[in-house]
Scaffold this motif. Sequence first.
Motif, mmCIF file in Angstrom:
data_model
loop_
_atom_site.group_PDB
_atom_site.id
_atom_site.type_symbol
_atom_site.label_atom_id
_atom_site.label_comp_id
_atom_site.label_asym_id
_atom_site.label_seq_id
_atom_site.Cartn_x
_atom_site.Cartn_y
_atom_site.Cartn_z
ATOM 1 N N TYR A 40 29.164 6.344 39.456
ATOM 2 C CA TYR A 40 30.149 7.426 39.486
ATOM 3 C C TYR A 40 29.929 8.224 40.774
ATOM 4 C CZ TYR A 40 33.217 11.099 37.776
ATOM 5 O OH TYR A 40 34.264 11.974 37.630
ATOM 6 N N PRO A 41 30.653 7.888 41.852
ATOM 7 C CA PRO A 41 30.341 8.445 43.181
ATOM 8 C C PRO A 41 31.084 9.729 43.503
ATOM 9 C CG PRO A 41 31.943 6.694 43.388
ATOM 10 C CD PRO A 41 31.688 6.853 41.913
ATOM 11 N N THR A 42 30.912 10.761 42.702
ATOM 12 C CA THR A 42 31.548 12.039 42.982
ATOM 13 C C THR A 42 30.822 13.135 42.231
ATOM 14 O OG1 THR A 42 33.710 13.171 43.069
ATOM 15 C CG2 THR A 42 33.194 11.956 41.070
ATOM 16 N N PRO A 43 30.901 14.383 42.681
ATOM 17 C CA PRO A 43 30.263 15.470 41.928
ATOM 18 C C PRO A 43 30.799 15.557 40.506
ATOM 19 C CG PRO A 43 30.879 16.226 44.118
ATOM 20 C CD PRO A 43 31.463 14.862 43.961
ATOM 21 N N LEU A 44 29.956 15.978 39.607
ATOM 22 C CA LEU A 44 30.314 16.073 38.188
ATOM 23 C C LEU A 44 30.423 17.559 37.846
ATOM 24 C CD1 LEU A 44 30.859 14.551 35.588
ATOM 25 C CD2 LEU A 44 28.408 14.481 35.149
ATOM 26 N N TYR A 45 31.649 18.057 37.814
ATOM 27 C CA TYR A 45 31.878 19.469 37.533
ATOM 28 C C TYR A 45 33.085 19.597 36.608
ATOM 29 C CZ TYR A 45 35.544 19.171 41.115
ATOM 30 O OH TYR A 45 36.639 18.812 41.849
ATOM 31 N N PHE A 46 33.499 20.822 36.341
ATOM 32 C CA PHE A 46 34.535 21.053 35.342
ATOM 33 C C PHE A 46 35.845 20.351 35.682
ATOM 34 C CE2 PHE A 46 35.067 24.279 38.559
ATOM 35 C CZ PHE A 46 36.444 24.400 38.709
ATOM 36 N N GLY A 47 36.117 20.120 36.979
ATOM 37 C CA GLY A 47 37.350 19.463 37.366
ATOM 38 C C GLY A 47 37.318 17.951 37.203
ATOM 39 N N THR A 48 36.137 17.349 37.112
ATOM 40 C CA THR A 48 36.039 15.887 37.003
ATOM 41 C C THR A 48 35.452 15.421 35.682
ATOM 42 O OG1 THR A 48 33.852 15.922 38.081
ATOM 43 C CG2 THR A 48 35.777 15.642 39.501
ATOM 44 N N ARG A 49 35.061 16.342 34.801
ATOM 45 C CA ARG A 49 34.408 15.917 33.564
ATOM 46 C C ARG A 49 35.364 15.134 32.667
ATOM 47 N NH1 ARG A 49 33.918 21.109 29.505
ATOM 48 N NH2 ARG A 49 36.109 21.780 29.600
ATOM 49 N N GLY A 50 36.653 15.494 32.661
ATOM 50 C CA GLY A 50 37.607 14.747 31.849
ATOM 51 C C GLY A 50 37.760 13.318 32.333
ATOM 52 N N GLN A 51 37.852 13.168 33.649
ATOM 53 C CA GLN A 51 37.945 11.818 34.225
ATOM 54 C C GLN A 51 36.674 11.026 33.944
ATOM 55 O OE1 GLN A 51 39.128 10.541 38.629
ATOM 56 N NE2 GLN A 51 37.061 11.338 38.525
ATOM 57 N N ALA A 57 29.442 22.442 32.797
ATOM 58 C CA ALA A 57 30.393 21.626 32.054
ATOM 59 C C ALA A 57 30.115 20.135 32.252
ATOM 60 C CB ALA A 57 31.818 21.964 32.483
ATOM 61 N N GLY A 58 29.838 19.741 33.495
ATOM 62 C CA GLY A 58 29.536 18.328 33.743
ATOM 63 C C GLY A 58 28.243 17.897 33.090
ATOM 64 N N ALA A 59 27.218 18.781 33.095
ATOM 65 C CA ALA A 59 25.950 18.436 32.458
ATOM 66 C C ALA A 59 26.122 18.270 30.948
ATOM 67 C CB ALA A 59 24.914 19.513 32.765
ATOM 68 N N ARG A 60 26.904 19.132 30.333
ATOM 69 C CA ARG A 60 27.151 18.987 28.890
ATOM 70 C C ARG A 60 27.891 17.696 28.590
ATOM 71 N NH1 ARG A 60 28.926 24.571 29.352
ATOM 72 N NH2 ARG A 60 27.191 25.969 28.813
ATOM 73 N N GLU A 61 28.741 17.267 29.500
ATOM 74 C CA GLU A 61 29.456 16.002 29.293
ATOM 75 C C GLU A 61 28.490 14.825 29.285
ATOM 76 O OE1 GLU A 61 32.720 14.457 28.028
ATOM 77 O OE2 GLU A 61 32.899 16.450 28.929
ATOM 78 N N VAL A 62 27.467 14.859 30.154
ATOM 79 C CA VAL A 62 26.467 13.794 30.163
ATOM 80 C C VAL A 62 25.648 13.827 28.870
ATOM 81 C CG1 VAL A 62 24.446 12.880 31.356
ATOM 82 C CG2 VAL A 62 26.355 13.781 32.681
#
Length: 608
Positions: A477-488, A535-540
């Motif tokens: 997954y080659p992009t930062p993991l933040y609130f804007g990309t967590r859904g994707q 948000a991204g960390a919670r998604e992981v």
Amino acid sequence: MSGLLGAGTCSSPGEASDLKFPLGAKIREPLTQARFQQLFGGAEQAQELLAESRGSGLCGLWRRRARACSGPGAWRLLLARLPPLRWLPEYRWRAWLLGDAVAGVTVGIVHVPQGMAFALLTSVPPVFGLYTSFFPVLIYTLLGTGRHLSTGTFAVLSLMTGSAVERLVPEPLGGNLSGIEREQLDAQRVGAAAALAFGSGALMLGMFALQLGVLSTLLSEPVVKALTSGAALHVLVSQLPSLVGLRLPRQIGCFALFKTLAAVLTALPQSSPAELTISALSLALLVPVKELNVRFRDRLPTPIPGEIVMELLAHGASNLISSLFSCFPNSATLATTSLLVDAGGNTQLAGLFSCMVVLSVLLWLGPFFYYLPKAVLACINISSMRQMFFQMQELPQLWRISRMDFAVWMVTWVSVVTLSVDLGLAIGVVFSMMTVVCRTQRVQCVALGLAEGTELYRPLKESHKLLQVPGLCILSYPTPLYFGTRGQFRHHLEWHLGLGRGKETPKIEGPPDAGAEPVRVVVLDCGGVTFADAAGAREVVQLASRCQDAGIHLLLAQCNASVLRTLTQAGLLDRVTPEQLFVSVQDAAAHALERLELTGPKTCTVWV
């Protein structure tokens, strides 16, 4: 070779595999993140991985700050804030003095007409352009760290300042002012310009104190070049009234460029023939000289003076202090910086020689420039914008390199030209940031396979012979993991691992039977995840929980320190063990094969 190559062998159904892998070769055990910290990172970092102690981190920070408050610490701070204490003792007088003197005098000669001309853009009398070419240069020489940086008046900044000055102190509607009224109006405008310089200096000093210099990275190259090119057009149009000898009120606000053009065309029959003649002769002299300076830059010892025939701390202090001497805002200048380098300048000492030239004009030679026609100053402004206009020649190459950067350039340029310089800059920065967000949200989660004869993992779409083991899924997954990309991120992982509503196993890129066996082990390559927010960390963490419920063994590889710290604080270690964190994809894949019990020849899928 390690990783997948050291765990076992594979062959296609009914035939021996032609992959040239060493059978049963094994050099080392898979290296987990916790084991790596124990071997190479020290006990403290290993303990931080398992349990983050924020209190001890704050105590350590205070202890380091306390140690910094000492005699040596104060001297280091003084050296950092007063650069001459560093470079002056090491100054090579014989080797550098002549170059600094020649470069300083050359730049000073250019400062005189350029400062007077740019004062017109600021809507103040020309003499205040000389003040702005003297005091800020002197202050930057004492506080600046750039050896080859020249400060002073800058066309774009002067144009933006002039718009603000005209808005704060507009000219009366009648336009017929007596001498005393004109002096009062000029004094008010000088005060407004000096107040702007004071405010900008205080703002820069505040940004320096808060370490906000990183905000300059938001000004991408297409935004800056489009801004300067569009501002050059504003400078050209704003100087047309002086060029043809018309006394017209300055237009400000949105669509000022088109309003000025309309006013000039309407009043063109009342233009002055004498001013037109002076303008034509001045441009006939200045433009060829500028062209000669550019084409024969390497052959000329110093550029022909045709006009006569950082960091935040330094600029903030120069604007703040120089405002007390009735100077308008200043900055680093493109033309004089290039001139300083070409003339052989070596250190900040060249600024002192520039100050001497400007000071001599202020003290003794000023009366000779008093009756200089405004048409000449307007021609200097126009000729100085030459290189900015030529930046449009780079558009075809920019279109071939990056369509997105081309769009940023065009949006910024159109906004600057049609609206105003400051509003166009804001629109360009916002649009550039939006393109970055859109790019991060369009990145796809890529399935990886092992390239034949190597330890490299490539996307399965590439035209290489790649190996994929049934039951093992390696994702990048080659992009930062933040609130804007967590859904994707969640959508892609559900699709690849079959964790969606229908619990269907997806078909990964390749032949129809590539994803026939359900995924039992997944390796998530986090090497491209430069940062992760809450948000991204919670998604992981939620992914780890769902994989645990579905019987899928989750392994994480190549997490950098900041991402690993964020995941740990979000509770990742409540769902996975430190042994499931690996320093490389190869180590994670080797552990996955051991878990899948691939000890002998097994069925695998190979394609081109």
